[in-house]
Design an enzyme around this catalytic site. Sequence first.
Site, short mmCIF file in Angstrom:
data_model
loop_
_atom_site.label_atom_id
_atom_site.label_comp_id
_atom_site.label_asym_id
_atom_site.label_seq_id
_atom_site.Cartn_x
_atom_site.Cartn_y
_atom_site.Cartn_z
N ASP A 143 37.38 37.12 35.16
CA ASP A 143 36.52 35.94 35.02
C ASP A 143 35.79 35.72 36.34
OD1 ASP A 143 36.60 33.23 32.96
OD2 ASP A 143 35.69 33.01 34.94
N HIS A 184 36.64 35.25 22.76
CA HIS A 184 37.33 35.79 23.93
C HIS A 184 38.61 35.03 24.15
CE1 HIS A 184 34.61 32.56 25.27
NE2 HIS A 184 35.53 32.25 26.17
N HIS A 239 41.36 34.01 27.35
CA HIS A 239 41.61 33.97 28.79
C HIS A 239 43.08 34.31 28.99
CE1 HIS A 239 38.02 31.33 29.85
NE2 HIS A 239 38.08 31.16 28.54
P1 AMP Z 1 34.85 29.57 27.67
O1 AMP Z 1 34.67 28.18 28.18
O2 AMP Z 1 36.19 29.77 27.04
O3 AMP Z 1 33.69 29.99 26.77
O4 AMP Z 1 34.87 30.49 28.94
C1 AMP Z 1 33.82 31.27 29.37
C2 AMP Z 1 34.28 31.91 30.66
O5 AMP Z 1 33.37 32.96 30.98
C3 AMP Z 1 34.31 30.98 31.87
O6 AMP Z 1 35.64 30.93 32.40
C4 AMP Z 1 33.33 31.61 32.86
O7 AMP Z 1 33.75 31.52 34.19
C5 AMP Z 1 33.29 33.06 32.37
N1 AMP Z 1 32.06 33.79 32.66
C6 AMP Z 1 30.79 33.39 32.44
N2 AMP Z 1 29.93 34.34 32.81
C7 AMP Z 1 30.67 35.38 33.27
C8 AMP Z 1 30.36 36.67 33.78
N3 AMP Z 1 29.10 37.10 33.91
N4 AMP Z 1 31.38 37.48 34.15
C9 AMP Z 1 32.67 37.06 34.03
N5 AMP Z 1 33.02 35.86 33.54
C10 AMP Z 1 32.04 35.02 33.16
#
Ligand code: AMP
Length: 121
Positions: free
Chosen positions: A34, A105, A107
């Site tokens: 992340d 996705h 985490h």
């Molecule tokens: P969510 O709120 O569950 O949709 O989480 C989306 C996650 O994607 C967040 O924790 C962001 O920090 C992560 N994120 C967004 N853009 C990127 C990226 N380009 N590479 C890695 N992680 C990302």
Amino acid sequence: MPPYDDQNIFARILRGEIPCRTVYEDAYALAFHDIHPQAPIHILVIPKGKYISAVDFGQTAPAENIAGFYRAVSQIAQDHGLSENGFRLIANTGQHGGQEVPHYHVHLLGGKKIGAMVSGG
Ligand code: AMP
């Protein structure tokens, strides 16, 4: 359910249009760090197919893809030494769940004791 947005950031990562720090890849899943880690280990695991959310994935993905995805999650947890001390697996879903990226996705958070189950307002 709205249509899948091909321009979402994880779709672009899957197409190689945006770089990521890959930790695992197979036919069913891609995993990467992340960009804003919330724990010493914070890995995102995404299915290769076009699924918007946990509900979309659970309802429409073939059983083989669902099994392949969760086997990958399990493998990644083991590869990073998380299965011994434990970790948290989160799938934010939809508006109330705080899902920001509309590609399913999970985490994987670990490397320390993760705090409260739910925080913030
Ligand atoms: P969510 O709120 O569950 O949709 O989480 C989306 C996650 O994607 C967040 O924790 C962001 O920090 C992560 N994120 C967004 N853009 C990127 C990226 N380009 N590479 C890695 N992680 C990302």
